[in-house]
Write a protein that holds these residues in place. Sequence first.
Motif, short mmCIF file in Angstrom:
data_model
loop_
_atom_site.label_atom_id
_atom_site.label_comp_id
_atom_site.label_asym_id
_atom_site.label_seq_id
_atom_site.Cartn_x
_atom_site.Cartn_y
_atom_site.Cartn_z
N MET A 1 0.57 -0.67 0.18
CA MET A 1 -0.08 -0.07 0.22
C MET A 1 1.15 1.62 -0.05
O MET A 1 0.54 1.88 -0.43
CB MET A 1 -0.95 0.35 1.54
CG MET A 1 -2.14 -1.29 0.53
SD MET A 1 -2.89 -1.20 2.84
CE MET A 1 -4.03 0.20 2.99
N TRP A 2 1.85 1.42 0.87
CA TRP A 2 2.57 2.00 1.16
C TRP A 2 3.30 2.19 -0.48
O TRP A 2 3.42 3.72 -1.11
CB TRP A 2 4.08 2.18 2.24
CG TRP A 2 4.36 3.38 1.94
CD1 TRP A 2 4.47 5.05 2.54
CD2 TRP A 2 6.36 3.55 1.06
NE1 TRP A 2 5.85 5.75 1.96
CE2 TRP A 2 6.83 4.75 1.88
CE3 TRP A 2 6.42 3.11 0.66
CZ2 TRP A 2 7.73 5.33 1.56
CZ3 TRP A 2 7.99 2.89 0.44
CH2 TRP A 2 8.36 4.87 0.57
N ALA A 3 4.43 1.67 -0.90
CA ALA A 3 4.61 1.42 -2.42
C ALA A 3 4.15 1.96 -3.06
O ALA A 3 4.79 2.51 -4.87
CB ALA A 3 5.69 0.26 -2.95
N PHE A 4 2.75 1.71 -3.61
CA PHE A 4 1.80 2.03 -4.85
C PHE A 4 1.11 3.11 -4.22
O PHE A 4 -0.15 2.92 -4.88
CB PHE A 4 1.64 0.62 -5.25
CG PHE A 4 2.20 -0.40 -6.05
CD1 PHE A 4 2.73 -0.55 -7.12
CD2 PHE A 4 2.49 -1.36 -5.35
CE1 PHE A 4 3.80 -1.19 -7.76
CE2 PHE A 4 3.81 -2.34 -5.81
CZ PHE A 4 4.03 -1.89 -7.11
N ARG A 5 1.20 3.94 -3.14
CA ARG A 5 -0.05 4.30 -2.99
C ARG A 5 0.11 5.87 -3.65
O ARG A 5 -1.46 6.05 -4.25
CB ARG A 5 0.47 5.40 -1.89
CG ARG A 5 2.04 6.32 -1.39
CD ARG A 5 2.46 6.47 -0.36
NE ARG A 5 3.62 7.26 -0.78
CZ ARG A 5 4.96 7.52 -1.03
NH1 ARG A 5 4.95 5.82 -1.09
NH2 ARG A 5 5.52 7.96 -0.54
N ARG A 6 0.35 5.76 -5.07
CA ARG A 6 0.09 7.00 -5.92
C ARG A 6 0.08 6.71 -7.46
O ARG A 6 -0.08 6.94 -8.34
CB ARG A 6 1.62 7.50 -6.67
CG ARG A 6 1.80 8.80 -4.84
CD ARG A 6 3.23 10.08 -5.32
NE ARG A 6 3.04 10.54 -4.38
CZ ARG A 6 3.80 10.18 -3.30
NH1 ARG A 6 4.87 9.37 -3.38
NH2 ARG A 6 3.88 11.49 -2.35
N ALA A 7 -0.35 5.50 -7.51
CA ALA A 7 -0.32 4.51 -8.12
C ALA A 7 -1.32 4.41 -8.38
O ALA A 7 -2.47 4.81 -8.08
CB ALA A 7 0.38 3.38 -8.82
N ARG A 8 -2.15 4.59 -10.11
CA ARG A 8 -3.38 3.64 -10.12
C ARG A 8 -4.04 2.56 -9.73
O ARG A 8 -3.41 1.37 -10.31
CB ARG A 8 -3.50 4.36 -11.78
CG ARG A 8 -3.86 5.53 -12.42
CD ARG A 8 -3.93 6.00 -13.65
NE ARG A 8 -3.27 4.95 -15.24
CZ ARG A 8 -3.84 4.46 -15.41
NH1 ARG A 8 -4.75 3.97 -15.77
NH2 ARG A 8 -2.37 2.80 -16.41
N PRO A 9 -5.37 3.13 -9.33
CA PRO A 9 -5.33 1.65 -8.97
C PRO A 9 -5.53 0.33 -10.06
O PRO A 9 -5.55 -0.76 -9.43
CB PRO A 9 -7.25 2.01 -8.09
CG PRO A 9 -7.07 3.43 -8.03
CD PRO A 9 -6.10 4.16 -8.91
N HIS A 10 -7.08 0.97 -10.90
CA HIS A 10 -6.60 -0.11 -12.30
C HIS A 10 -5.14 -1.23 -12.03
O HIS A 10 -5.25 -2.02 -12.35
CB HIS A 10 -7.34 0.60 -13.53
CG HIS A 10 -7.60 -0.49 -14.62
ND1 HIS A 10 -8.26 -1.23 -14.51
CD2 HIS A 10 -6.15 -0.45 -15.77
CE1 HIS A 10 -8.33 -2.27 -15.79
NE2 HIS A 10 -7.79 -1.32 -16.52
N ALA A 11 -3.90 0.00 -12.73
CA ALA A 11 -2.85 -0.18 -12.94
C ALA A 11 -2.35 -1.20 -11.68
O ALA A 11 -1.83 -2.59 -12.37
CB ALA A 11 -1.76 0.62 -13.31
N VAL A 12 -2.13 -0.99 -11.03
CA VAL A 12 -2.01 -2.04 -9.96
C VAL A 12 -2.14 -3.35 -10.17
O VAL A 12 -2.22 -4.12 -9.52
CB VAL A 12 -2.30 -1.17 -8.10
CG1 VAL A 12 -1.92 -2.13 -7.02
CG2 VAL A 12 -1.06 0.19 -8.47
N ASN A 13 -3.77 -3.11 -10.01
CA ASN A 13 -4.90 -4.32 -9.59
C ASN A 13 -4.71 -5.28 -10.70
O ASN A 13 -4.25 -6.63 -11.00
CB ASN A 13 -6.63 -4.20 -9.79
CG ASN A 13 -6.74 -3.29 -8.60
OD1 ASN A 13 -6.59 -3.92 -7.42
ND2 ASN A 13 -8.03 -2.97 -8.39
N ARG A 14 -4.55 -5.20 -12.06
CA ARG A 14 -3.52 -5.68 -13.04
C ARG A 14 -2.09 -6.33 -12.82
O ARG A 14 -2.28 -7.50 -13.58
CB ARG A 14 -3.99 -5.03 -14.64
CG ARG A 14 -3.84 -6.07 -15.15
CD ARG A 14 -3.34 -4.39 -16.86
NE ARG A 14 -2.63 -3.25 -16.97
CZ ARG A 14 -2.64 -2.52 -16.90
NH1 ARG A 14 -4.23 -2.23 -16.65
NH2 ARG A 14 -1.88 -1.35 -16.94
N GLY A 15 -1.96 -5.43 -12.26
CA GLY A 15 -0.44 -5.84 -12.00
C GLY A 15 -0.50 -6.94 -11.12
O GLY A 15 0.58 -8.12 -11.48
#
Length: 332
Positions: free
Chosen positions: A154-168
């Motif tokens: 959560m801390w590492a990807f706090r600024r990433a787009r949720p859709h991209a995070v879920n796909r990855g």
Amino acid sequence: MVATIAIALFFDYTNGFHDAANAIATSVSTRALTPRLALTMAAILNFVGALLGVEVAKTIKDILSGFDNIADPHHALTVVLAALVGAITWNLITWYFGIPSSSSHALIGGLIGVGLSAGITVDWDKVVDKVAVPMVVSPLLGFTGAFIVMTVIMWAFRRARPHAVNRGFRLAQTVSAAMLSLGHGLQDAQKTMGVIVLALIAGGEHASNDEIPLWVIVAAATAISLGTFSGGMRIMRTLGRRIIALDPPRGFAAEFTASFVLYFMAIGQHAPVSTTHTMTSSVMGAGATKRFSAVRWGVARNIITAWVITIPAAATVAAIAYGILRLLIPGN
């Protein structure tokens, strides 16, 4: 002896379909994998994992330290058979009701129950060191580890787009589910190997200090992988949705953590821990990062109750089975 080994392999098969959900439920619930693809991958890696070690099997074999002192082979085989009946019965009951209980502890409970009823010495030091302590520690490691891993994500990807995070993380879950399936095979197939060796010792076909034969390893690996491939959708629903609806990052955190706990316990401690306990607690830990109230603690409480009663329940069934089998099997 042949009949007892066949029933041991049937237990291994029920272990596979009972515990299949542990490795793949989160990946299926997050749609990282389709159910059939997930089951196929889990079955293959269960087989491979079962070939990676035998130390847990030796621990299971040595729980009944007085087994070598049984002079009558009929009696010795009755002891092994009764332990298996206790474990299989509890597996089928919990599978029917969709409760993710522990096949490992059902088998251990069966051995303890028949040992007590038959007057066979139980190695209580081993039970405490290799069963009771890891039974408590592994869920704690699963919950805490998954909570920490998910917090880091959560801390590492706090600024990433949720859709991209879920796909990855859906792609990453392919790897984490594979790791967990490998750990499941490494842990659970070995427990059946230990019981088969007890049957061979009882039949005079194996010395207690010899290594586990290759055919036993391959047979146990095959049985658990076939059981896994047949699936366990009832328990999959409990782990995948009823405890908490997971997203891909939390599914990855749970699988990643649980797999490392299984490896550590099998390779480092030679302890037969429960894949079910470890994975369920990891799901709770990852889900608790959303908020503690997001975890359905009522469902979790029912599961924990099943954990607590598994060993005594399987022990009781095994003791009853032992009394019945002594009457039915000639030579007892």
